[in-house]
Design an enzyme around this catalytic site. Structure first.
Site, mmCIF file in Angstrom:
data_model
loop_
_atom_site.group_PDB
_atom_site.id
_atom_site.type_symbol
_atom_site.label_atom_id
_atom_site.label_comp_id
_atom_site.label_asym_id
_atom_site.label_seq_id
_atom_site.Cartn_x
_atom_site.Cartn_y
_atom_site.Cartn_z
ATOM 1 N N PRO A 1 0.735 -1.253 0.000
ATOM 2 C CA PRO A 1 0.000 0.000 0.000
ATOM 3 C C PRO A 1 0.767 1.307 0.000
ATOM 4 O O PRO A 1 0.590 2.096 0.896
ATOM 5 C CB PRO A 1 -0.796 -0.106 1.303
ATOM 6 C CG PRO A 1 -0.003 -1.028 2.191
ATOM 7 C CD PRO A 1 1.091 -1.597 1.365
ATOM 8 N N GLU A 2 1.561 1.618 -0.974
ATOM 9 C CA GLU A 2 1.983 3.013 -1.139
ATOM 10 C C GLU A 2 1.384 3.487 -2.453
ATOM 11 O O GLU A 2 0.736 2.697 -3.138
ATOM 12 C CB GLU A 2 3.514 3.151 -1.121
ATOM 13 C CG GLU A 2 4.083 2.883 0.255
ATOM 14 C CD GLU A 2 5.588 3.137 0.357
ATOM 15 O OE1 GLU A 2 6.051 4.163 -0.174
ATOM 16 O OE2 GLU A 2 6.286 2.312 0.956
ATOM 17 N N LYS B 1 9.873 22.703 10.206
ATOM 18 C CA LYS B 1 9.707 21.328 10.697
ATOM 19 C C LYS B 1 11.002 20.845 11.342
ATOM 20 O O LYS B 1 12.055 20.803 10.706
ATOM 21 C CB LYS B 1 9.344 20.392 9.529
ATOM 22 C CG LYS B 1 7.994 20.665 8.931
ATOM 23 C CD LYS B 1 6.899 20.009 9.744
ATOM 24 C CE LYS B 1 5.532 20.437 9.242
ATOM 25 N NZ LYS B 1 4.499 20.322 10.254
ATOM 26 N N ARG C 1 -4.664 -7.909 8.547
ATOM 27 C CA ARG C 1 -4.410 -7.126 9.756
ATOM 28 C C ARG C 1 -5.533 -6.155 10.090
ATOM 29 O O ARG C 1 -5.547 -5.580 11.179
ATOM 30 C CB ARG C 1 -3.077 -6.381 9.608
ATOM 31 C CG ARG C 1 -1.905 -7.346 9.553
ATOM 32 C CD ARG C 1 -0.604 -6.626 9.328
ATOM 33 N NE ARG C 1 -0.159 -5.919 10.521
ATOM 34 C CZ ARG C 1 0.988 -5.267 10.586
ATOM 35 N NH1 ARG C 1 1.787 -5.219 9.537
ATOM 36 N NH2 ARG C 1 1.326 -4.659 11.684
ATOM 37 N N HIS D 1 -9.865 -13.968 5.786
ATOM 38 C CA HIS D 1 -9.744 -12.513 5.854
ATOM 39 C C HIS D 1 -10.428 -11.772 4.709
ATOM 40 O O HIS D 1 -10.135 -10.622 4.463
ATOM 41 C CB HIS D 1 -8.275 -12.077 5.960
ATOM 42 C CG HIS D 1 -7.520 -12.810 7.019
ATOM 43 N ND1 HIS D 1 -7.844 -12.754 8.353
ATOM 44 C CD2 HIS D 1 -6.474 -13.656 6.918
ATOM 45 C CE1 HIS D 1 -7.009 -13.530 9.040
ATOM 46 N NE2 HIS D 1 -6.175 -14.093 8.192
#
Length: 277
Positions: free
Chosen positions: A2-3, A162, A119, A100
DNA sequence: ACCTCGACCTGCAAGC
DNA sequence: TGCTTGCAGGTCGAGG
């Protein structure tokens, strides 16, 4: 998986499988993922025609003709699979239930789209018609990294003040949307910037973005584009330049360095201390 | 407002 | 073989 590049690959598959079809049935096989499914989830989806499937950062947006939008996030382990009627006939893996499988969408075309997530860090939500496609999760996202509007000046401004490291800043979805743990390391290596360097040090000086900000924007775009192209050809070779390459030689031409792994904000970062400053 | 850390889950590989 | 530990591509809320 998942990117941004992986989510984009899923988007293309889903758009082809779902566009123009009607959702004939929705089956929830449990009451929640990371969060509960919203009230009326099944009812608001059932019977609706799918306009198209788009993406914002790591979020998938299934847009319905009713004006509602189904929002989906894959979390760490989420995946979609689409099985057409011909897949069934092949007696292949088809749409047979697996461990799942949490959500099943049956379409008028006969295609069955299944969301699987061991998950359960994934999320599904609905964006109301009135909201004109606004949603708290989407509103908080920074620029799309592959848009022309995302340039060195924008990144420099986002990093101004930052105190966190560059690596941690890249994981912050408010600074740029869609970069995750792998491509953050890859982009910093491409840009020859140390992941430990303070984010504010690439910010604007005297009104002009520093060279480092230019290189980082270039690096982000390059690694994401290359990853998207690679998925398209289902080409598995190559792997990554630094990610999961601890102890191996740096791949930058003529760099004698060795890739190191460090922990930042509880997550692994890979980089070459020799060429990344 | 900013930052760090742990929590949320399951699965898998390595080490004993 | 079986147990424990650590790690995994992501957020999100509590607390300093």
């Amino acid at each position: 998986m998942p990117e941004l590049p992986e989510v984009e690959a899923v988007r293309r598959i889903l758009d082809r499988a779902m566009r123009g079809s009607r959702i004939t049935r929705v089956e929830l096989r449990r009451a929640n993922l990371r969060r509960p499914f919203p009230a009326g989830f099944v009812n608001r989806l059932t019977g609706q025609v799918i306009e198209d499937v788009t993406r914002r950062g790591k979020y998938l947006l299934v847009r319905l003709r009713s004006g509602d939008t189904l929002l989906a996030h894959l979390g760490m382990s989420g995946s979609f699979r689409a099985a057409s009627p011909s897949d069934e006939a092949d007696a292949g893996s088809g749409s047979k239930a697996r461990a799942h499988d949490h959500v099943v969408f049956e379409l008028s075309s006969g295609t069955v789209v299944t969301f699987n997530d061991p998950r359960r860090f994934g999320v599904m939500d609905l964006v109301a018609v009135e909201g004109a496609a606004t949603h708290d999760a989407l509103d908080a996202l920074g620029p799309e990294p592959l848009n022309a509007a995302f340039d060195a000046a924008v990144l420099a401004r986002a990093c101004a003040g930052k105190r966190v490291s560059l690596k941690v800043a890249l994981l912050d979805q408010r600074i740029v949307a869609g970069v995750g743990n792998i491509y953050a390391s890859e982009a910093l290596h491409h840009a020859r910037l140390s992941p430990r360097r303070r984010a504010s040090t690439i910010a604007t000086r005297a009104g002009a973005p520093r060279d480092a900000a230019v290189r980082l924007v270039t690096g982000i775009k390059a690694v994401l584009r290359k990853a998207i192209a690679r998925k398209e050809q289902a080409y598995r070779g190559g792997r990554f330049r630094v990610y999961e390459r601890e102890g191996q030689p740096c791949l930058r031409p003529r760099c004698p360095g060795t890739i190191r792994r460090i922990t930042q904000a509880g997550r692994s970062t890979y980089y070459c201390p020799t060429c990344q400053r």
